[in-house]
Structure formats: C-alpha cells, structure tokens
Design a protein around this motif. Sequence first.
Motif, short mmCIF file in Angstrom:
data_model
loop_
_atom_site.label_atom_id
_atom_site.label_comp_id
_atom_site.label_asym_id
_atom_site.label_seq_id
_atom_site.Cartn_x
_atom_site.Cartn_y
_atom_site.Cartn_z
N ALA A 37 0.83 -1.21 0.00
CA ALA A 37 0.00 0.00 0.00
C ALA A 37 0.86 1.26 0.00
N LEU A 38 1.96 1.23 0.74
CA LEU A 38 2.86 2.37 0.81
C LEU A 38 3.43 2.71 -0.58
N PHE A 39 3.93 1.70 -1.28
CA PHE A 39 4.55 1.94 -2.58
C PHE A 39 3.50 2.16 -3.68
N ALA A 40 2.33 1.55 -3.55
CA ALA A 40 1.28 1.68 -4.57
C ALA A 40 0.78 3.12 -4.68
N ALA A 41 0.92 3.89 -3.62
CA ALA A 41 0.48 5.28 -3.67
C ALA A 41 1.24 6.06 -4.75
N ASP A 42 2.51 5.69 -4.99
CA ASP A 42 3.33 6.37 -6.01
C ASP A 42 3.59 5.52 -7.25
N ASP A 43 3.36 4.21 -7.15
CA ASP A 43 3.59 3.30 -8.28
C ASP A 43 2.57 2.17 -8.16
N SER A 44 1.45 2.30 -8.85
CA SER A 44 0.37 1.33 -8.73
C SER A 44 0.76 -0.06 -9.21
N ALA A 45 1.83 -0.17 -10.01
CA ALA A 45 2.28 -1.46 -10.50
C ALA A 45 3.37 -2.08 -9.63
N ALA A 46 3.76 -1.43 -8.56
CA ALA A 46 4.81 -1.95 -7.68
C ALA A 46 4.36 -3.26 -7.05
N THR A 47 5.31 -4.18 -6.89
CA THR A 47 5.01 -5.44 -6.20
C THR A 47 5.98 -5.62 -5.05
N VAL A 48 5.48 -6.18 -3.98
CA VAL A 48 6.27 -6.42 -2.77
C VAL A 48 6.10 -7.88 -2.36
N ALA A 49 7.21 -8.56 -2.13
CA ALA A 49 7.18 -9.93 -1.62
C ALA A 49 8.01 -9.95 -0.34
N VAL A 50 7.43 -10.52 0.71
CA VAL A 50 8.10 -10.58 2.01
C VAL A 50 8.32 -12.04 2.38
N SER A 51 9.51 -12.35 2.85
CA SER A 51 9.80 -13.71 3.30
C SER A 51 10.53 -13.66 4.64
#
Length: 92
Positions: A37-51
């Motif tokens: 959600a944080l990155f989508a505010a400036d880049d709607s196509a951003a993807t985040v994967a957490v491990s």
Amino acid sequence: MSQKTNFSFDIHYPADTRTPEAQRTQLMASLGPTLQALFAADDSAATVAVSDSHQGSDHKLVELVTTLQDRQIASLLKAFSEQHGLSVQALE
C-alpha cells in the motif's frame, strides 16, 4: 514507459527496541500488504514480496519491484522505518 527495477532489503527491529512484542509481531505479520500500500500510492504497478529471514521473527526479507527512483524508495522507507522503529538495510 519507466523501467522496473528490483530492490532487496532486510527490515528488522533493532535488538534494543522498546516496541512491545505484540506490536512487533503484528507489524511483521502484515508487512507485505502494508508496504504494498505504501509503494502503490506512487507506483500502482509496484510489487512487494516478504519472506522470513534466518535471523529470527523480528527480521524479514523484502523484494520490491518498482518504477520508482532510488531517492523515492529511500524516502518512503526512511519515513516508514522511523514511524515504526525499524532498521532497513539494502541487500546486495
């Protein structure tokens, strides 16, 4: 069209954190959607994967794919880490 770039970083609570364990656990459990959600505010196509990290439950590895520039990413992560008392380290 901007080119996407991959970034990897470690997010963790410092050993001397004063953040209560329940709060740390809750944030770490929701880290993926929170950062998305944080990155989508400036880049709607951003993807985040957490491990999970081998360093323990207060450590997470994050993979970010975004069109944002380094300074934008750094600014967002700095504000986020200061708000939550986290340490963020880039991985090579």
